[in-house]
Write a protein that holds these residues in place. Sequence first.
Motif, PDB file in Angstrom:
ATOM      1  N   ASP A  35     -27.805 -19.105  35.397  1.00  0.00           N
ATOM      2  CA  ASP A  35     -26.979 -20.166  35.783  1.00  0.00           C
ATOM      3  C   ASP A  35     -27.208 -20.321  37.337  1.00  0.00           C
ATOM      4  OD1 ASP A  35     -25.503 -22.376  35.435  1.00  0.00           O
ATOM      5  OD2 ASP A  35     -23.460 -21.284  36.072  1.00  0.00           O
ATOM      6  N   ARG A  36     -26.577 -20.711  38.340  1.00  0.00           N
ATOM      7  CA  ARG A  36     -26.845 -20.592  39.505  1.00  0.00           C
ATOM      8  C   ARG A  36     -27.444 -19.533  40.094  1.00  0.00           C
ATOM      9  NH1 ARG A  36     -21.468 -23.592  40.437  1.00  0.00           N
ATOM     10  NH2 ARG A  36     -20.780 -21.422  40.065  1.00  0.00           N
ATOM     11  N   THR A  37     -27.126 -18.304  39.431  1.00  0.00           N
ATOM     12  CA  THR A  37     -27.664 -17.021  39.887  1.00  0.00           C
ATOM     13  C   THR A  37     -27.939 -16.435  38.454  1.00  0.00           C
ATOM     14  OG1 THR A  37     -25.441 -15.978  39.598  1.00  0.00           O
ATOM     15  CG2 THR A  37     -26.184 -16.794  41.827  1.00  0.00           C
ATOM     16  N   LEU A  38     -28.500 -15.264  38.453  1.00  0.00           N
ATOM     17  CA  LEU A  38     -28.874 -14.162  37.412  1.00  0.00           C
ATOM     18  C   LEU A  38     -27.864 -13.283  37.212  1.00  0.00           C
ATOM     19  CD1 LEU A  38     -30.588 -14.033  34.688  1.00  0.00           C
ATOM     20  CD2 LEU A  38     -32.171 -12.645  36.179  1.00  0.00           C
ATOM     21  N   THR A  39     -26.903 -13.370  36.031  1.00  0.00           N
ATOM     22  CA  THR A  39     -25.875 -12.130  36.105  1.00  0.00           C
ATOM     23  C   THR A  39     -26.389 -11.088  34.585  1.00  0.00           C
ATOM     24  OG1 THR A  39     -24.316 -13.665  36.708  1.00  0.00           O
ATOM     25  CG2 THR A  39     -23.743 -11.639  35.835  1.00  0.00           C
ATOM     26  N   CYS A  40     -26.476  -9.823  35.172  1.00  0.00           N
ATOM     27  CA  CYS A  40     -26.582  -9.162  34.058  1.00  0.00           C
ATOM     28  C   CYS A  40     -25.204  -8.202  33.904  1.00  0.00           C
ATOM     29  CB  CYS A  40     -27.525  -8.004  34.296  1.00  0.00           C
ATOM     30  SG  CYS A  40     -28.955  -8.849  34.565  1.00  0.00           S
ATOM     31  N   GLU A  41     -24.615  -8.056  32.622  1.00  0.00           N
ATOM     32  CA  GLU A  41     -23.621  -7.435  32.267  1.00  0.00           C
ATOM     33  C   GLU A  41     -23.778  -6.337  31.257  1.00  0.00           C
ATOM     34  OE1 GLU A  41     -20.356 -11.022  32.982  1.00  0.00           O
ATOM     35  OE2 GLU A  41     -20.883 -10.377  30.875  1.00  0.00           O
ATOM     36  N   VAL A  42     -23.087  -5.353  31.456  1.00  0.00           N
ATOM     37  CA  VAL A  42     -23.135  -4.325  30.277  1.00  0.00           C
ATOM     38  C   VAL A  42     -21.667  -3.784  30.238  1.00  0.00           C
ATOM     39  CG1 VAL A  42     -23.675  -1.911  29.652  1.00  0.00           C
ATOM     40  CG2 VAL A  42     -25.402  -3.621  30.743  1.00  0.00           C
ATOM     41  N   HIS A  43     -21.122  -4.042  28.881  1.00  0.00           N
ATOM     42  CA  HIS A  43     -19.770  -3.922  28.585  1.00  0.00           C
ATOM     43  C   HIS A  43     -19.908  -2.564  27.533  1.00  0.00           C
ATOM     44  CE1 HIS A  43     -15.581  -4.612  27.660  1.00  0.00           C
ATOM     45  NE2 HIS A  43     -15.905  -4.204  26.361  1.00  0.00           N
ATOM     46  N   ASP A  44     -18.696  -1.645  27.680  1.00  0.00           N
ATOM     47  CA  ASP A  44     -18.504  -0.532  26.894  1.00  0.00           C
ATOM     48  C   ASP A  44     -17.064  -0.336  26.996  1.00  0.00           C
ATOM     49  OD1 ASP A  44     -17.692   2.076  28.616  1.00  0.00           O
ATOM     50  OD2 ASP A  44     -19.151   1.137  29.696  1.00  0.00           O
ATOM     51  N   THR A  45     -16.582   0.384  25.828  1.00  0.00           N
ATOM     52  CA  THR A  45     -15.208   0.644  25.802  1.00  0.00           C
ATOM     53  C   THR A  45     -14.593   1.635  26.551  1.00  0.00           C
ATOM     54  OG1 THR A  45     -15.392   1.823  23.676  1.00  0.00           O
ATOM     55  CG2 THR A  45     -15.140  -0.533  23.321  1.00  0.00           C
ATOM     56  N   SER A  46     -15.218   2.395  27.481  1.00  0.00           N
ATOM     57  CA  SER A  46     -14.655   3.296  28.227  1.00  0.00           C
ATOM     58  C   SER A  46     -13.857   2.868  29.359  1.00  0.00           C
ATOM     59  CB  SER A  46     -15.649   4.344  28.703  1.00  0.00           C
ATOM     60  OG  SER A  46     -15.196   5.358  29.605  1.00  0.00           O
ATOM     61  N   ALA A  47     -12.676   3.363  29.749  1.00  0.00           N
ATOM     62  CA  ALA A  47     -11.971   3.048  30.992  1.00  0.00           C
ATOM     63  C   ALA A  47     -12.501   3.671  32.395  1.00  0.00           C
ATOM     64  CB  ALA A  47     -10.595   2.926  30.833  1.00  0.00           C
ATOM     65  N   SER A  48     -13.355   4.626  32.213  1.00  0.00           N
ATOM     66  CA  SER A  48     -13.918   5.300  33.242  1.00  0.00           C
ATOM     67  C   SER A  48     -14.828   4.551  34.341  1.00  0.00           C
ATOM     68  CB  SER A  48     -14.806   6.441  32.664  1.00  0.00           C
ATOM     69  OG  SER A  48     -15.878   6.293  32.306  1.00  0.00           O
ATOM     70  N   ALA A  49     -14.509   4.614  35.479  1.00  0.00           N
ATOM     71  CA  ALA A  49     -15.142   4.094  36.652  1.00  0.00           C
ATOM     72  C   ALA A  49     -16.272   4.558  36.929  1.00  0.00           C
ATOM     73  CB  ALA A  49     -14.260   3.989  37.712  1.00  0.00           C
ATOM     74  N   PRO A  50     -17.151   3.503  37.284  1.00  0.00           N
ATOM     75  CA  PRO A  50     -18.778   3.934  37.748  1.00  0.00           C
ATOM     76  C   PRO A  50     -18.707   4.307  39.200  1.00  0.00           C
ATOM     77  CG  PRO A  50     -18.804   1.499  37.140  1.00  0.00           C
ATOM     78  CD  PRO A  50     -17.285   2.128  36.983  1.00  0.00           C
ATOM     79  N   HIS A  51     -19.409   5.422  39.715  1.00  0.00           N
ATOM     80  CA  HIS A  51     -19.615   5.715  40.985  1.00  0.00           C
ATOM     81  C   HIS A  51     -20.969   5.383  41.518  1.00  0.00           C
ATOM     82  CE1 HIS A  51     -15.455   7.221  40.679  1.00  0.00           C
ATOM     83  NE2 HIS A  51     -16.077   7.982  39.549  1.00  0.00           N
ATOM     84  N   LEU A  52     -20.805   4.743  42.780  1.00  0.00           N
ATOM     85  CA  LEU A  52     -22.128   4.820  43.460  1.00  0.00           C
ATOM     86  C   LEU A  52     -22.369   6.030  44.254  1.00  0.00           C
ATOM     87  CD1 LEU A  52     -24.496   2.809  44.458  1.00  0.00           C
ATOM     88  CD2 LEU A  52     -22.954   1.879  46.294  1.00  0.00           C
ATOM     89  N   ARG A  53     -23.302   6.740  43.879  1.00  0.00           N
ATOM     90  CA  ARG A  53     -23.639   7.905  44.630  1.00  0.00           C
ATOM     91  C   ARG A  53     -25.075   7.756  45.337  1.00  0.00           C
ATOM     92  NH1 ARG A  53     -23.642  12.077  39.907  1.00  0.00           N
ATOM     93  NH2 ARG A  53     -25.631  12.788  41.273  1.00  0.00           N
ATOM     94  N   HIS A  54     -25.206   8.486  46.424  1.00  0.00           N
ATOM     95  CA  HIS A  54     -26.557   8.944  47.068  1.00  0.00           C
ATOM     96  C   HIS A  54     -26.808  10.272  46.676  1.00  0.00           C
ATOM     97  CE1 HIS A  54     -25.829   5.152  49.730  1.00  0.00           C
ATOM     98  NE2 HIS A  54     -24.590   5.624  49.675  1.00  0.00           N
ATOM     99  N   ALA A  55     -27.810  10.218  45.857  1.00  0.00           N
ATOM    100  CA  ALA A  55     -28.584  11.366  45.182  1.00  0.00           C
ATOM    101  C   ALA A  55     -29.364  12.055  46.418  1.00  0.00           C
ATOM    102  CB  ALA A  55     -29.005  11.007  43.963  1.00  0.00           C
ATOM    103  N   ARG A  56     -29.150  13.354  46.046  1.00  0.00           N
ATOM    104  CA  ARG A  56     -30.148  14.336  46.963  1.00  0.00           C
ATOM    105  C   ARG A  56     -31.548  14.239  46.437  1.00  0.00           C
ATOM    106  NH1 ARG A  56     -27.332  19.722  46.714  1.00  0.00           N
ATOM    107  NH2 ARG A  56     -27.043  18.987  44.616  1.00  0.00           N
ATOM    108  N   THR A  57     -32.575  14.462  47.375  1.00  0.00           N
ATOM    109  CA  THR A  57     -33.778  14.513  46.821  1.00  0.00           C
ATOM    110  C   THR A  57     -33.929  15.667  45.554  1.00  0.00           C
ATOM    111  OG1 THR A  57     -34.613  16.041  48.121  1.00  0.00           O
ATOM    112  CG2 THR A  57     -34.892  13.706  48.691  1.00  0.00           C
ATOM    113  N   VAL A  58     -33.100  16.521  45.330  1.00  0.00           N
ATOM    114  CA  VAL A  58     -33.264  17.544  44.231  1.00  0.00           C
ATOM    115  C   VAL A  58     -32.356  17.253  43.161  1.00  0.00           C
ATOM    116  CG1 VAL A  58     -33.957  19.404  45.673  1.00  0.00           C
ATOM    117  CG2 VAL A  58     -31.347  18.851  45.218  1.00  0.00           C
ATOM    118  N   ASP A  59     -31.652  16.216  43.161  1.00  0.00           N
ATOM    119  CA  ASP A  59     -30.621  15.560  42.076  1.00  0.00           C
ATOM    120  C   ASP A  59     -31.754  15.033  41.046  1.00  0.00           C
ATOM    121  OD1 ASP A  59     -28.583  16.746  43.109  1.00  0.00           O
ATOM    122  OD2 ASP A  59     -27.997  14.938  43.964  1.00  0.00           O
ATOM    123  N   GLU A  60     -31.275  15.138  39.533  1.00  0.00           N
ATOM    124  CA  GLU A  60     -32.230  14.671  38.628  1.00  0.00           C
ATOM    125  C   GLU A  60     -31.729  13.296  38.277  1.00  0.00           C
ATOM    126  OE1 GLU A  60     -33.231  17.142  35.044  1.00  0.00           O
ATOM    127  OE2 GLU A  60     -33.597  18.747  36.432  1.00  0.00           O
TER     128      GLU A  60
END
Length: 103
Positions: A35-60
């Motif tokens: 539309d005026r912007t490009l929106t990407c949405e992914v819906h699932d049926t879990s209520a668990s909240a996603p977390h923004l993390r800052h992974a360390r260089t050794v994290d997979e």
Amino acid sequence: MDDDTAFATEVIVSELATNAVRYGAPPLLLRIIKDRTLTCEVHDTSASAPHLRHARTVDEGGRGLFICAQLAQRWGTRYSADGKTVWTEQALQSQPNSRSGWD
């Protein structure tokens, strides 16, 4: 859509879908709205909240939402009675109309 936006969208969809498969619950639904912007949405049926993390260089793992946040102008999570939707929003570059030559 320009090549940079298309590439960023491919990465965003890949990351959001992977997170939904790994941490969410089926059924999964992907929507891309131009539309005026490009929106990407992914819906699932879990209520668990996603977390923004800052992974360390050794994290997979742990970089998915961080990557999405870097590629999109905005992102967030909407909760509903049947789960959650993680979304991103990207600005669209204005492009000339190739058929008419109008800007």
